[in-house]
Design a protein around this motif. Structure first.
Motif, PDB file in Angstrom:
ATOM      1  N   ILE A  30      -1.967  11.019  -0.298  1.00 22.44           N
ATOM      2  CA  ILE A  30      -3.277  10.429  -0.598  1.00 22.44           C
ATOM      3  C   ILE A  30      -3.165   9.084  -1.328  1.00 22.44           C
ATOM      4  CG2 ILE A  30      -3.649  11.583  -2.820  1.00 22.44           C
ATOM      5  CD1 ILE A  30      -6.254  11.342  -0.020  1.00 22.44           C
ATOM      6  N   PHE A  31      -2.037   8.823  -1.986  1.00 26.65           N
ATOM      7  CA  PHE A  31      -1.890   7.550  -2.704  1.00 26.65           C
ATOM      8  C   PHE A  31      -1.945   6.344  -1.775  1.00 26.65           C
ATOM      9  CE2 PHE A  31       0.056  10.182  -6.120  1.00 26.65           C
ATOM     10  CZ  PHE A  31      -0.893   9.889  -7.084  1.00 26.65           C
ATOM     11  N   THR A  32      -1.641   6.535  -0.489  1.00 29.65           N
ATOM     12  CA  THR A  32      -1.727   5.411   0.449  1.00 29.65           C
ATOM     13  C   THR A  32      -3.167   4.956   0.654  1.00 29.65           C
ATOM     14  OG1 THR A  32      -1.853   6.862   2.374  1.00 29.65           O
ATOM     15  CG2 THR A  32       0.342   6.111   1.698  1.00 29.65           C
ATOM     16  N   THR A  33      -4.125   5.775   0.245  1.00 28.74           N
ATOM     17  CA  THR A  33      -5.538   5.424   0.407  1.00 28.74           C
ATOM     18  C   THR A  33      -6.066   4.603  -0.765  1.00 28.74           C
ATOM     19  OG1 THR A  33      -6.382   7.433  -0.663  1.00 28.74           O
ATOM     20  CG2 THR A  33      -5.911   7.557   1.707  1.00 28.74           C
ATOM     21  N   ILE A  34      -5.221   4.375  -1.758  1.00 27.14           N
ATOM     22  CA  ILE A  34      -5.626   3.619  -2.947  1.00 27.14           C
ATOM     23  C   ILE A  34      -5.024   2.222  -2.893  1.00 27.14           C
ATOM     24  CG2 ILE A  34      -5.550   3.516  -5.467  1.00 27.14           C
ATOM     25  CD1 ILE A  34      -5.369   6.624  -5.370  1.00 27.14           C
ATOM     26  N   ASP A  35      -5.869   1.227  -2.922  1.00 30.76           N
ATOM     27  CA  ASP A  35      -5.430  -0.163  -2.880  1.00 30.76           C
ATOM     28  C   ASP A  35      -4.683  -0.482  -4.174  1.00 30.76           C
ATOM     29  OD1 ASP A  35      -5.421  -3.039  -3.336  1.00 30.76           O
ATOM     30  OD2 ASP A  35      -6.839  -3.179  -1.672  1.00 30.76           O
ATOM     31  N   PRO A  36      -3.412  -0.904  -4.084  1.00 32.17           N
ATOM     32  CA  PRO A  36      -2.646  -1.166  -5.308  1.00 32.17           C
ATOM     33  C   PRO A  36      -3.158  -2.365  -6.106  1.00 32.17           C
ATOM     34  CG  PRO A  36      -1.377  -1.820  -3.388  1.00 32.17           C
ATOM     35  CD  PRO A  36      -2.613  -1.140  -2.882  1.00 32.17           C
ATOM     36  N   GLU A  37      -3.901  -3.251  -5.468  1.00 31.53           N
ATOM     37  CA  GLU A  37      -4.440  -4.425  -6.169  1.00 31.53           C
ATOM     38  C   GLU A  37      -5.713  -4.100  -6.942  1.00 31.53           C
ATOM     39  OE1 GLU A  37      -2.991  -7.476  -6.341  1.00 31.53           O
ATOM     40  OE2 GLU A  37      -1.309  -6.601  -5.241  1.00 31.53           O
ATOM     41  N   THR A  38      -6.569  -3.258  -6.356  1.00 30.46           N
ATOM     42  CA  THR A  38      -7.876  -2.996  -6.971  1.00 30.46           C
ATOM     43  C   THR A  38      -7.981  -1.618  -7.609  1.00 30.46           C
ATOM     44  OG1 THR A  38      -8.820  -2.071  -4.943  1.00 30.46           O
ATOM     45  CG2 THR A  38      -8.979  -4.477  -5.241  1.00 30.46           C
ATOM     46  N   GLY A  39      -7.119  -0.690  -7.189  1.00 28.75           N
ATOM     47  CA  GLY A  39      -7.190   0.673  -7.700  1.00 28.75           C
ATOM     48  C   GLY A  39      -8.292   1.504  -7.065  1.00 28.75           C
TER      49      GLY A  39
ATOM     50  N   GLN B  86       0.830  -1.208   0.000  1.00 27.47           N
ATOM     51  CA  GLN B  86       0.000   0.000   0.000  1.00 27.47           C
ATOM     52  C   GLN B  86       0.867   1.262   0.000  1.00 27.47           C
ATOM     53  OE1 GLN B  86      -3.435  -0.793   0.534  1.00 27.47           O
ATOM     54  NE2 GLN B  86      -4.300   1.233   0.636  1.00 27.47           N
ATOM     55  N   PHE B  87       2.104   1.136   0.492  1.00 24.72           N
ATOM     56  CA  PHE B  87       2.989   2.289   0.618  1.00 24.72           C
ATOM     57  C   PHE B  87       3.985   2.413  -0.531  1.00 24.72           C
ATOM     58  CE2 PHE B  87       1.314   1.232   4.721  1.00 24.72           C
ATOM     59  CZ  PHE B  87       0.877   2.464   5.163  1.00 24.72           C
ATOM     60  N   ARG B  88       4.006   1.420  -1.421  1.00 22.92           N
ATOM     61  CA  ARG B  88       4.800   1.464  -2.648  1.00 22.92           C
ATOM     62  C   ARG B  88       6.283   1.763  -2.410  1.00 22.92           C
ATOM     63  NH1 ARG B  88      -0.339   2.770  -2.951  1.00 22.92           N
ATOM     64  NH2 ARG B  88      -1.569   2.289  -4.789  1.00 22.92           N
ATOM     65  N   MET B  89       6.862   1.034  -1.473  1.00 31.63           N
ATOM     66  CA  MET B  89       8.267   1.204  -1.129  1.00 31.63           C
ATOM     67  C   MET B  89       9.126   0.213  -1.915  1.00 31.63           C
ATOM     68  SD  MET B  89       7.845   3.601   1.099  1.00 31.63           S
ATOM     69  CE  MET B  89       8.872   3.852   2.516  1.00 31.63           C
ATOM     70  N   ASN B  90      10.428   0.465  -1.962  1.00 29.77           N
ATOM     71  CA  ASN B  90      11.343  -0.447  -2.646  1.00 29.77           C
ATOM     72  C   ASN B  90      11.681  -1.669  -1.807  1.00 29.77           C
ATOM     73  OD1 ASN B  90      12.600   2.558  -3.459  1.00 29.77           O
ATOM     74  ND2 ASN B  90      12.117   1.196  -5.155  1.00 29.77           N
ATOM     75  N   PHE B  91      11.833  -1.463  -0.495  1.00 34.44           N
ATOM     76  CA  PHE B  91      12.258  -2.542   0.389  1.00 34.44           C
ATOM     77  C   PHE B  91      11.314  -2.659   1.575  1.00 34.44           C
ATOM     78  CE2 PHE B  91      16.166  -0.757  -1.473  1.00 34.44           C
ATOM     79  CZ  PHE B  91      16.639  -1.873  -2.140  1.00 34.44           C
ATOM     80  N   VAL B  92      11.058  -3.909   1.986  1.00 29.92           N
ATOM     81  CA  VAL B  92      10.297  -4.201   3.202  1.00 29.92           C
ATOM     82  C   VAL B  92      11.213  -5.033   4.089  1.00 29.92           C
ATOM     83  CG1 VAL B  92       8.263  -5.316   4.191  1.00 29.92           C
ATOM     84  CG2 VAL B  92       8.108  -4.231   1.931  1.00 29.92           C
ATOM     85  N   VAL B  93      11.452  -4.563   5.319  1.00 34.70           N
ATOM     86  CA  VAL B  93      12.297  -5.318   6.244  1.00 34.70           C
ATOM     87  C   VAL B  93      11.435  -6.026   7.276  1.00 34.70           C
ATOM     88  CG1 VAL B  93      14.321  -3.856   5.975  1.00 34.70           C
ATOM     89  CG2 VAL B  93      12.696  -3.349   7.767  1.00 34.70           C
ATOM     90  N   LYS B  94      11.938  -7.163   7.719  1.00 38.21           N
ATOM     91  CA  LYS B  94      11.278  -7.939   8.770  1.00 38.21           C
ATOM     92  C   LYS B  94      12.290  -8.180   9.876  1.00 38.21           C
ATOM     93  CE  LYS B  94       8.142 -10.257   5.610  1.00 38.21           C
ATOM     94  NZ  LYS B  94       7.708 -11.524   5.034  1.00 38.21           N
ATOM     95  N   GLY B  95      11.798  -8.342  11.094  1.00 33.48           N
ATOM     96  CA  GLY B  95      12.671  -8.662  12.218  1.00 33.48           C
ATOM     97  C   GLY B  95      13.009  -7.480  13.103  1.00 33.48           C
ATOM     98  N   ALA B  96      12.646  -6.289  12.717  1.00 35.93           N
ATOM     99  CA  ALA B  96      12.882  -5.099  13.542  1.00 35.93           C
ATOM    100  C   ALA B  96      11.608  -4.783  14.322  1.00 35.93           C
ATOM    101  CB  ALA B  96      13.261  -3.917  12.656  1.00 35.93           C
ATOM    102  N   THR B  97      11.741  -3.985  15.366  1.00 36.27           N
ATOM    103  CA  THR B  97      10.558  -3.564  16.111  1.00 36.27           C
ATOM    104  C   THR B  97       9.867  -2.426  15.357  1.00 36.27           C
ATOM    105  OG1 THR B  97      11.833  -2.005  17.442  1.00 36.27           O
ATOM    106  CG2 THR B  97      11.548  -4.228  18.338  1.00 36.27           C
ATOM    107  N   ALA B  98       8.616  -2.205  15.685  1.00 45.95           N
ATOM    108  CA  ALA B  98       7.833  -1.171  15.003  1.00 45.95           C
ATOM    109  C   ALA B  98       8.509   0.193  15.110  1.00 45.95           C
ATOM    110  CB  ALA B  98       6.425  -1.109  15.582  1.00 45.95           C
ATOM    111  N   TYR B  99       8.656   0.840  13.993  1.00 48.15           N
ATOM    112  CA  TYR B  99       9.207   2.193  13.853  1.00 48.15           C
ATOM    113  C   TYR B  99      10.687   2.298  14.208  1.00 48.15           C
ATOM    114  CZ  TYR B  99       4.219   2.617  13.678  1.00 48.15           C
ATOM    115  OH  TYR B  99       2.905   2.408  13.360  1.00 48.15           O
ATOM    116  N   GLU B 100      11.349   1.167  14.374  1.00 48.32           N
ATOM    117  CA  GLU B 100      12.789   1.172  14.638  1.00 48.32           C
ATOM    118  C   GLU B 100      13.546   1.836  13.488  1.00 48.32           C
ATOM    119  OE1 GLU B 100      16.334  -2.128  15.223  1.00 48.32           O
ATOM    120  OE2 GLU B 100      14.296  -2.710  15.726  1.00 48.32           O
ATOM    121  N   GLU B 101      13.033   1.690  12.276  1.00 46.99           N
ATOM    122  CA  GLU B 101      13.693   2.265  11.100  1.00 46.99           C
ATOM    123  C   GLU B 101      13.827   3.785  11.186  1.00 46.99           C
ATOM    124  OE1 GLU B 101       9.294   1.936   9.940  1.00 46.99           O
ATOM    125  OE2 GLU B 101      10.706   0.920  11.263  1.00 46.99           O
ATOM    126  N   ASP B 102      12.971   4.422  11.950  1.00 45.93           N
ATOM    127  CA  ASP B 102      13.049   5.880  12.112  1.00 45.93           C
ATOM    128  C   ASP B 102      14.397   6.309  12.677  1.00 45.93           C
ATOM    129  OD1 ASP B 102      10.387   5.923  11.323  1.00 45.93           O
ATOM    130  OD2 ASP B 102       9.610   6.392  13.319  1.00 45.93           O
TER     131      ASP B 102
END
Length: 127
Positions: free
Chosen positions: A70-79, A32-48
């Motif tokens: 506003i683009f975060t409000t648009i579902d990338p699968e359904t538009g 939904q956020f259209r980012m290049n990378f998604v990380v797993k294993g960190a705590t919430a908002y640790e990336e900040d």
């Protein structure tokens, strides 16, 4: 990236998305956020708080938080756009920049994820 005037790369943390989802009636995915990378294993908002990110032999600098639009409000699968402007509405309730030097440039746009700039040797990221 979506905003090449800021940086070419962006990253979001799966735990941050999970925390956001705990506040929403309808969950969203990292896509939904259209980012290049998604990380797993960190705590919430640790990336900040990260200054540097290394993926393989590629080193990137955390340039700034990623403001959300506003683009975060648009579902990338359904538009389709969410009727209540979620997840943006919820993000605005708790993910605002409070730094008085930065706030004027971002207004009321909430943040989720980080912008990255390439700082290390050229390399290839393999997923």
């Amino acid at each position: 990236g979506a905003y090449p005037d800021e940086t070419s790369y962006s990253l979001i943390n799966a735990a941050s998305v999970a925390d956001l989802n705990s506040r929403l009636d309808e969950p969203v995915t990292p896509q939904q956020f259209r980012m290049n990378f998604v990380v797993k294993g960190a705590t919430a908002y640790e990336e900040d708080k990260w200054d540097w990110v290394k993926i393989g032999n590629v080193i990137m600098r955390n340039v700034r938080p990623c403001t959300r639009c506003i683009f975060t409000t648009i579902d990338p699968e359904t538009g389709t756009k969410h009727a209540n402007t979620e997840p943006l509405k919820t993000l605005k309730s708790y993910r605002q920049i409070t730094d008085p030097q930065i706030r004027p440039s971002v207004g009321d746009s909430p943040v989720m994820g980080i912008h990255l700039g390439l700082r290390g040797p050229n390399g290839m990221v393999r997923l």
